[in-house]
Design a protein around this motif. Structure first.
Motif, short mmCIF file in Angstrom:
data_model
loop_
_atom_site.label_atom_id
_atom_site.label_comp_id
_atom_site.label_asym_id
_atom_site.label_seq_id
_atom_site.Cartn_x
_atom_site.Cartn_y
_atom_site.Cartn_z
N GLU A 33 0.82 -1.20 0.00
CA GLU A 33 0.00 0.00 0.00
C GLU A 33 0.86 1.25 0.00
N GLY A 34 0.33 2.34 -0.57
CA GLY A 34 1.03 3.61 -0.55
C GLY A 34 0.84 4.38 -1.84
N ASP A 35 1.53 5.52 -1.94
CA ASP A 35 1.42 6.36 -3.12
C ASP A 35 1.79 5.62 -4.39
N GLU A 36 2.84 4.79 -4.31
CA GLU A 36 3.29 4.08 -5.51
C GLU A 36 2.24 3.07 -5.97
N ALA A 37 1.56 2.42 -5.02
CA ALA A 37 0.49 1.50 -5.39
C ALA A 37 -0.65 2.25 -6.07
N THR A 38 -0.98 3.42 -5.54
CA THR A 38 -2.02 4.24 -6.17
C THR A 38 -1.66 4.56 -7.61
N GLU A 39 -0.42 4.98 -7.79
CA GLU A 39 0.03 5.34 -9.14
C GLU A 39 0.02 4.13 -10.06
N LEU A 40 0.48 2.99 -9.56
CA LEU A 40 0.52 1.78 -10.39
C LEU A 40 -0.87 1.41 -10.88
N HIS A 41 -1.83 1.34 -9.98
CA HIS A 41 -3.18 0.93 -10.38
C HIS A 41 -3.82 1.95 -11.33
N ALA A 42 -3.56 3.24 -11.08
CA ALA A 42 -4.10 4.27 -11.97
C ALA A 42 -3.51 4.16 -13.37
N VAL A 43 -2.19 3.91 -13.46
CA VAL A 43 -1.53 3.78 -14.75
C VAL A 43 -2.03 2.55 -15.50
N LEU A 44 -2.09 1.40 -14.83
CA LEU A 44 -2.55 0.18 -15.49
C LEU A 44 -4.01 0.32 -15.93
N ALA A 45 -4.84 0.92 -15.07
CA ALA A 45 -6.24 1.12 -15.46
C ALA A 45 -6.35 2.00 -16.69
N ASP A 46 -5.55 3.06 -16.72
CA ASP A 46 -5.57 3.97 -17.87
C ASP A 46 -5.14 3.25 -19.14
N CYS A 47 -4.09 2.45 -19.05
CA CYS A 47 -3.60 1.73 -20.24
C CYS A 47 -4.61 0.69 -20.71
N TYR A 48 -5.19 -0.05 -19.78
CA TYR A 48 -6.20 -1.03 -20.18
C TYR A 48 -7.41 -0.35 -20.81
N PRO A 90 -11.74 -3.38 -21.06
CA PRO A 90 -12.51 -2.81 -19.95
C PRO A 90 -12.49 -3.67 -18.69
N ARG A 91 -12.45 -4.98 -18.82
CA ARG A 91 -12.49 -5.84 -17.63
C ARG A 91 -11.19 -5.73 -16.84
N GLU A 92 -10.06 -5.68 -17.55
CA GLU A 92 -8.78 -5.49 -16.86
C GLU A 92 -8.72 -4.11 -16.20
N ALA A 93 -9.27 -3.09 -16.92
CA ALA A 93 -9.29 -1.74 -16.36
C ALA A 93 -10.14 -1.71 -15.09
N LEU A 94 -11.30 -2.38 -15.10
CA LEU A 94 -12.16 -2.42 -13.92
C LEU A 94 -11.46 -3.04 -12.73
N ARG A 95 -10.66 -4.09 -12.99
CA ARG A 95 -9.94 -4.73 -11.90
C ARG A 95 -8.99 -3.75 -11.22
N GLU A 96 -8.26 -2.97 -12.03
CA GLU A 96 -7.33 -2.00 -11.46
C GLU A 96 -8.06 -0.85 -10.79
N TYR A 97 -9.16 -0.39 -11.39
CA TYR A 97 -9.94 0.68 -10.76
C TYR A 97 -10.49 0.24 -9.41
N GLU A 98 -10.85 -1.03 -9.30
CA GLU A 98 -11.39 -1.49 -8.03
C GLU A 98 -10.32 -1.48 -6.94
N LEU A 99 -9.08 -1.85 -7.30
CA LEU A 99 -7.98 -1.78 -6.34
C LEU A 99 -7.74 -0.34 -5.90
N PHE A 100 -7.94 0.60 -6.81
CA PHE A 100 -7.79 2.02 -6.53
C PHE A 100 -8.95 2.54 -5.67
N PHE A 101 -10.13 1.97 -5.90
CA PHE A 101 -11.37 2.51 -5.35
C PHE A 101 -11.58 2.18 -3.88
N ARG A 102 -11.23 0.99 -3.49
CA ARG A 102 -11.60 0.51 -2.15
C ARG A 102 -11.00 1.37 -1.05
N ARG A 103 -11.84 1.76 -0.12
CA ARG A 103 -11.46 2.53 1.07
C ARG A 103 -10.89 3.90 0.74
#
Length: 594
Positions: free
Chosen positions: A145-160, A166-179
């Motif tokens: 967890e941390g800023d780098e994890a936030t950036e990673l999931h945002a970047v992967l979601a954007d690329c997907y 869309p399904r891969e993007a949703l997976r990354e957005y969900e990791l970003f979204f929770r809590r």
């Protein structure tokens, strides 16, 4: 919205895929050398890096590389840190040049993984999503967890999302979204809403449930694309990171509350005519060069307008880049007092400090008082405000007594208060922070010099009948701590956010819960910037339709709207039209003067 590195200082708790035998933390590697001199130099460079002195850190790292042999482990790690600096300064080519050999390091797995991570982020910043996914996807379920994890999931979601996955993007957005907080969740919802048309009906229903997206009764399961894409170029790294993050918070709140896809519908600004907004964010933390690169990236992302950094050097670079691409610019930096035509191109959201001082001088003239003293800090700001205020009183017959000054870091004003009592002015102008005004008022009240003090009955009125101040950085604390001394005082705040107004202001209701802090001046500036561009896009007919960059610029020139910084309109030269805000302290609240 594409998120930059360290896009907010909010603490995001991300839930990642469990069951991995090893976790990846790109910042956890503690590397030491058997050479104490090399070790000390590396620690110094690391401290400079984390303190935001990127140029100093780069110089120290390059000295390590030039001084010690390739066999020294810290030489490779110094190249990795230099690459991080290059990426934060939008020098992606240099970052990739440094990282490529490190990503293939045959023996050091920690170095290899850290380099692959940085190389993937650099590839994304240059639009190379295929390489970014190849390098980063394996970290998604391993990163801590941390800023780098936030950036990673945002970047992967954007690329997907860009590559039609869309399904891969949703997976990354969900990791970003929770809590995450409500403002960040609004961003994720807006991105997920754009993916819904690519899913089956069952998948759409599941995504709505997982991300809390409510469909209109009887509506088709699709969401229209945002009709306004706004670029936001602010410092989100380096020494001015906190400033940029406050602007970003306010801008996100505005984008969320004004009716963007997936936003909360209970916000006071939401409504059927609110133009949906897509906010595309870039970090300018490396200075003018990074700011210019940010504009190029925003233009390539299709931004119709750019909100420019509140730092003047960065804003000038942004203005030049936007002008070359025929994109409207809305400046957040306080404009200078230079003659018309000498300012950088674009529209200026704020009044100059001179204009605020002049507005207070006009209020003094209207009060009919005949003398005023000036008490200002001995800084360029204090001197400029004093000069503008006195110039505005020329030919009025009002006598200026003093002016008096105090040290920028002064915490006691006993000597100045005694001087003011001796001068006996009817009014007092204090161009200073709200904290300094609070201290000055307390000292004057102790000497019985303020007409606003009513603790006990007086045989005669004290000399000072009116206090005027810019009260920089004012919060509700001023009224709590010194309001009883300042009844009737007239202040010129930059914005009204977070202040106790009569009648109340609901624009920032719930902001502290969603944004992590009470709204302040800088938050309000970010808020007004997005609201201004949204109103301009809607045009005089208040249409919820797409607008071109050309239409947006034309509509800004004709705009008339209300915001947290007051009535918003622009002169032909792009400066703010009308008069700066004034408020009067009345009881435990502030009343806006029209």
């Amino acid at each position: 919205m594409s998120l930059p590195r360290h896009w907010l200082c909010f603490s995001l708790v991300l839930v990642v895929v469990a069951g991995c035998p090893r976790r990846f933390d790109p910042r956890a590697n503690e590397v030491h050398s058997q050479n104490p001199e090399a070790d000390a130099e590396y620690r110094t460079a690391k401290r400079l890096f984390h303190a935001g002195d990127l140029d100093g850190a780069k110089s120290a790292l390059q000295h390590i590389q030039a001084t010690y042999p390739p066999s020294e482990p810290l030489v490779s790690w110094s190249r990795l840190m230099e690459a991080r600096i290059a990426r934060s300064q939008r020098q992606s080519d240099r970052a990739r040049e440094l990282l490529q050999p490190l990503a293939e390091a045959p023996t050091d797995e920690s170095l290899r993984n850290a380099a692959r991570f940085e190389l993937g982020l650099a590839a994304h910043s240059q639009g190379d999503c295929p390489q970014a996914v190849r390098l980063l996807s394996s970290f998604s379920g391993q990163i801590v967890e941390g800023d780098e994890a936030t950036e990673l999931h945002a970047v992967l979601a954007d690329c997907y999302r860009r590559s039609g996955q869309p399904r891969e993007a949703l997976r990354e957005y969900e990791l970003f979204f929770r809590r995450s907080r409500s403002i960040e969740q609004a961003y994720v919802r807006s991105q997920v809403s754009g993916l819904l048309p690519s899913l089956t009906a069952a998948e759409q229903a599941e995504a709505r449930s997982r991300f809390g997206i409510t469909a209109e009764p009887g509506a088709e399961p699709t969401v229209p694309a945002p009709s306004l894409r706004i670029g936001l170029a602010v410092p989100l790294s380096g020494k001015d990171r906190a400033l940029g993050e406050r602007v970003l918070r306010g801008a996100l709140w505005s984008a969320r509350s004004g009716g963007s896809a997936g936003s909360a519908t209970d916000s006071p600004a939401a409504g059927p005519s609110a133009t949906p907004v897509d906010l595309v964010v870039r970090d300018t933390g490396g200075g003018a060069e990074a700011a210019a690169a940010a504009v190029a990236e925003l233009a390539s992302e299709g931004a119709q307008a750019v909100i420019a950094s509140p730092l003047r050097a960065e804003a000038a670079a942004i203005a030049r880049g936007a002008a070359a691409r025929k994109i409207a610019v809305l400046h957040l930096a306080t404009p200078s007092s230079a003659p018309a035509g000498s300012e950088v191109s674009g529209f200026h959201l704020l009044y100059s400090n001179d204009e605020r001082a002049q507005r207070l001088a006009e209020e003094l003239r209207a009060a009919g008082l005949t003398s005023v003293a000036v008490l200002a800090p001995s800084t360029p700001y204090g001197q400029a405000m004093t000069r503008a205020f006195i110039d505005a009183l020329q030919g009025t017959g009002i006598r200026v007594l003093g002016p008096l000054s105090f040290a920028p870091n002064a915490t006691t004003f006993t000597a100045q208060a005694k001087q003011l009592v001796e001068l006996g002015p009817q009014a007092l102008f204090v161009p200073a922070t709200a904290t300094q005004l609070e201290l000055v008022a307390g000292q004057l009240a102790a000497l019985g010099a303020l007409a606003t003090q009513r603790v006990q009955a007086r045989a005669s009125e004290p000399a000072i009948r009116l206090v005027l101040s810019t009260a920089e950085g004012m919060t509700a604390r001023l009224l709590t701590a010194a309001g009883r001394y300042l009844q009737g005082a007239v202040l010129a705040p930059v914005a009204l956010a977070g202040l106790p107004l009569a009648p109340g202001d609901t624009r920032f209701g719930g902001y502290a819960t969603d944004g992590g802090a009470e709204a302040g001046v800088v938050d309000a500036i970010g808020y007004d910037a997005v609201q201004t561009l949204r109103a301009a896009c809607a045009g005089p007919q208040n249409k919820r339709a797409a607008c071109s960059a050309e239409q947006l610029a034309a509509n800004l020139a004709l705009l008339q709207t209300e915001g947290a910084t007051g009535s918003i309109a622009f002169r032909p030269d792009g400066r703010r039209r009308g008069q700066p805000l004034l408020v009067r302290i009345e009881g435990s609240a502030l009343r806006v003067l029209r």
